[in-house]
Design a protein around this motif. Sequence first.
Motif, short mmCIF file in Angstrom:
data_model
loop_
_atom_site.label_atom_id
_atom_site.label_comp_id
_atom_site.label_asym_id
_atom_site.label_seq_id
_atom_site.Cartn_x
_atom_site.Cartn_y
_atom_site.Cartn_z
N GLY A 392 0.85 -0.84 0.12
CA GLY A 392 -0.24 0.77 -0.02
C GLY A 392 1.06 1.22 -0.25
N LEU A 393 2.02 1.12 0.66
CA LEU A 393 2.61 3.20 1.01
C LEU A 393 3.75 2.49 -0.40
N SER A 394 3.87 1.39 -1.04
CA SER A 394 4.68 1.62 -2.56
C SER A 394 3.99 2.57 -3.31
N MET A 395 2.57 1.66 -3.32
CA MET A 395 1.10 2.41 -4.29
C MET A 395 0.87 3.59 -4.36
N ALA A 396 1.03 4.08 -2.73
CA ALA A 396 1.06 5.79 -2.55
C ALA A 396 2.01 6.34 -3.09
N GLY A 397 3.61 6.01 -2.86
CA GLY A 397 4.24 6.55 -3.06
C GLY A 397 5.50 6.98 -2.47
N ILE A 398 5.81 5.69 -1.38
CA ILE A 398 5.73 6.98 0.10
C ILE A 398 7.13 5.93 0.37
N PRO A 399 8.34 6.62 0.43
CA PRO A 399 9.85 5.84 0.42
C PRO A 399 9.15 4.88 2.27
N PRO A 400 10.23 4.02 1.93
CA PRO A 400 12.00 3.84 0.69
C PRO A 400 11.33 2.61 -0.27
N PHE A 401 9.99 2.91 -0.32
CA PHE A 401 9.74 1.21 -1.08
C PHE A 401 9.69 1.98 -2.91
N ASN A 402 9.75 0.85 -3.40
CA ASN A 402 9.95 1.79 -5.06
C ASN A 402 8.91 2.15 -5.30
N GLY A 403 7.61 2.73 -5.49
CA GLY A 403 6.43 3.09 -6.01
C GLY A 403 6.74 4.42 -5.77
N PHE A 404 7.76 4.86 -4.61
CA PHE A 404 8.03 6.57 -4.28
C PHE A 404 9.18 6.82 -5.38
N LEU A 405 10.46 6.17 -5.69
CA LEU A 405 10.63 5.72 -6.86
C LEU A 405 10.31 6.67 -8.55
N SER A 406 9.32 5.84 -8.95
CA SER A 406 8.77 5.48 -10.10
C SER A 406 8.14 6.86 -9.75
N LYS A 407 7.70 7.54 -8.76
CA LYS A 407 6.46 8.18 -8.74
C LYS A 407 7.47 10.03 -9.14
N GLU A 408 8.39 9.76 -7.97
CA GLU A 408 9.18 10.54 -7.79
C GLU A 408 9.78 11.10 -9.63
N MET A 409 10.09 10.56 -10.35
CA MET A 409 10.43 10.23 -11.83
C MET A 409 9.25 10.67 -12.98
N PHE A 410 8.05 10.82 -12.06
CA PHE A 410 6.51 10.56 -12.80
C PHE A 410 6.49 12.12 -12.58
N PHE A 411 6.52 12.35 -11.31
CA PHE A 411 6.44 13.96 -11.16
C PHE A 411 7.51 14.69 -12.39
N THR A 412 8.54 13.72 -12.09
CA THR A 412 10.00 14.97 -13.13
C THR A 412 9.01 15.00 -14.11
N ALA A 413 9.16 13.96 -15.27
CA ALA A 413 8.71 13.61 -16.38
C ALA A 413 7.74 14.79 -16.92
N MET A 414 6.49 15.18 -15.94
CA MET A 414 5.29 15.90 -15.57
C MET A 414 5.49 17.56 -16.09
N THR A 415 6.21 17.87 -14.77
CA THR A 415 6.80 18.64 -14.61
C THR A 415 7.93 19.13 -15.99
N ASN A 416 8.34 18.44 -16.41
CA ASN A 416 9.38 18.50 -17.28
C ASN A 416 8.38 19.53 -19.11
N VAL A 417 7.27 18.92 -18.99
CA VAL A 417 6.38 18.87 -20.23
C VAL A 417 6.29 20.37 -20.08
N MET A 418 5.89 21.73 -19.26
CA MET A 418 5.86 22.78 -19.53
C MET A 418 7.16 23.68 -19.72
N GLU A 419 8.50 22.44 -19.97
CA GLU A 419 9.73 23.44 -20.48
C GLU A 419 9.58 23.08 -22.17
N MET A 420 8.94 22.27 -22.93
CA MET A 420 8.02 22.44 -24.11
C MET A 420 8.39 23.16 -25.09
N ASP A 421 8.85 23.30 -25.98
CA ASP A 421 8.35 23.61 -27.33
C ASP A 421 7.64 23.65 -28.04
#
Length: 803
Positions: A392-421
């Motif tokens: 459950g905590l991994s699905m929620a994106g809480i550290p130190p589980f693997n879901g947290f890592l991929s969720k953080e990368m997900f946030f990074t990818a989505m914030t990068n969209v604002m910089e696309m031209d």
Amino acid sequence: MSWLHLAILSPFILAVFIPLFYKNFRRIHTGWFVFPLSAVLFGYFLHFIPMNQNGDVYTKTLKWIPSLHVNFTAHIDGLSLLFALLISGIGALVILYSIFYLSKAKEALHSFYVYLLLFMGAMLGVVLSDNLIVLYSFWELTSLSSFLLIGFWYERKKSTSGAQKSLVITVFGGLSMLAGISLLYIITGTFSIQAMSSQIEVITSHELFIPALILFLLGAFTKSAQFPFHIWLPDAMEAPTPVSAYLHSATMVKAGIYLLARMSPIFSDNAVWFITVGIVGSITLFWGSFSAIKQKDLKGILAFSTISQLGLIMSLIGVGSAALHYDYLDDNFYVIALTAAVFHLINHATFKGSLFMIVGIIDHETGTRDIRKLGGLMSIMPISFTIALIGGLSMAGIPPFNGFLSKEMFFTAMTNVMEMDIYHLETWGVLFPIVAWIGSIFTFLYSIILVFKTFTGAYQPEKLAKKPHEAPIGMLISPIILASLVIVFGFFPNILAYTIIEPAMSAIAPQLVQGGERFYINIQFWHGLNLEIAMTLGVILLGILLFVTLKKWTKIYDLLPKKFTLNNLYNGLLKGIEQGSKSITSFFMTGFIRDYLVYIFSFFIVLVLGTMWAKNAFQFDFTNVAPIGVYEAILALVTVAATITTLLSKSRLTAIISLGVVGYTVALFFVLFRAPDLALTQLVIETISVALFLLCFYYLPQLKRNKKLTFRLTNFLISLGVGVVVTLVALSANSNRLFTSISEYFLNESYREAGGKNVVNVILVDFRGFDTLFEITVLGIAAFGIFALIKLQLERRNGNEKQ
């Protein structure tokens, strides 16, 4: 046949023997005969990892229908190996879990494991096939086998309706994908995915490119339960929990993900792909997570969480396609989206598989999945609670589980969209991180609800069907392994970096790693204080606040009238189709042969005459036509007279004789046209036909016409129209010789190829041998049917006489 082909087909082969094992070894759970195969397959695919790391591919071809460019080509690269490992690895754990979950005394295990093996083999075929026609064949087999698995408890109404809904929606998508495959074949002349990938410029510049892209998206969206096609997945939760754990964490719903990833090199460098996949994925992420909150059934929560997680991965694939708009690999920070998609695909399989199994254990040990009746199980089922907490905590994106890592990368990818031209994303692109953040808040919330509403709070034994206790160790082994992987991949994510993730990314975006380049993968917990950390803290704080005030704001779900839901729309469409088809059927199925002939012949006249008129196909050339002699004219008149006599005769005997005259006259035509073989055949057939008619009608009463034949203008016009159309078609066909007649081929090849001088016999026996065989088979089946009817009639008559 290669070992790779055997690996794909082995589940089908074993499925043949499962009923025998079930029948002859009743004391042994049938799952023990299935588990070794899945474990061996997982080990077999593991040995491809070193090859995978080196960037090599493995391809084996088995000839199937080479004349149609359809061969069973099995292809292993980074992407297909990732899915093959998920299918076989999760499959082994699910089978082990099912051995302890399903009772060998109460359940039809032979059927269950046959269906499961069919599904496993079909999924392996989907992810390992290079030929799109072969892939489609396996694709539809996944729909069929999942239909059987979802409806395994067929005595339950919800199971059968859920199975039907999944089949209708996924097969609709499959047929759309087949149309897209046909368009790609028209463009490229091949069904090979690898061959198509070498013709990207040809495909993207073709006018059929966008229709093909949309059709493939429909196939992927329906299979992976994307909005608005997601409605089948919650109903599919009526399947046994091992089925849910397998189909909805690692296999069936991931097939659509695989399809988009596999076709990404061909389609992704296009605005329609980016916008459609990105937006549909984001909407699915939000709607799935928002809808999960109101569910009261634990599997219902997991169903909508799966929809949400699939939307997350879809949005990453859509956003990740932006990386292809930049030819450089260094500092191409849009690649993070593809990395996150592949990483979260693995993570989701681990934590969602473990959660499904724990929900099954709760249901198995308490007799309910209703979250309103549960609570206080933490001290009673401590191992199950620990596994659920990790998942459950991994699905929620809480550290130190693997879901947290991929969720953080997900946030990074989505914030990068604002910089696309590209695609004007500098304006509306801000919606991607906003929707991602809101969806993640609800993801955190339903994860907390799932775990803490079940295991903490007040214990309510009076509401439980059973006295709960911890599950047996056999049922806990599989979720423990998956929960352990959640922790291992969380603390040591880079063990996947260049063994699994990077090769898969190279297969998804091969344009970016040409010339021996490789993607740089380095997954870390801490990247400093940045926007992603702030978004995560916001998710946790708002998620906790919403959890505490749950009863105060969940009334908003009642604001949407139930009649406006997508399920009601589906049911209405289904009901409308049934009623419409019933109305149409009752209109033309009148029970009168005359009406059926009117419909058939009218359609024939309109279609053929209209087509020939539109194509200006009426051309008449009588220069090479033989003159009509006296004998032909006399035979024609005799034929017409005999036909009219057959219609107007008042005696069956007269009708049979006149009908025979028609047949014998046709035989004389063959004689005049110098076709003695055909004439002899016609004479034999006509003689037998007349004899059979006489034999049958001997037992019938005399023919009595109660009414005189009346002239009907409609019948006259239709019969005249058919005769005119057939005559015009025959004359036009004879006058338009577009190519050499096939008769020349038969005349030249009948003796050399078949060793026969009688051309007609050679055609029937050799050139059309299968056709003739099938005709004989049909006649044989009809003869058996007639014999059975006569026998039943005689038995009934004898029974009445005895009474």
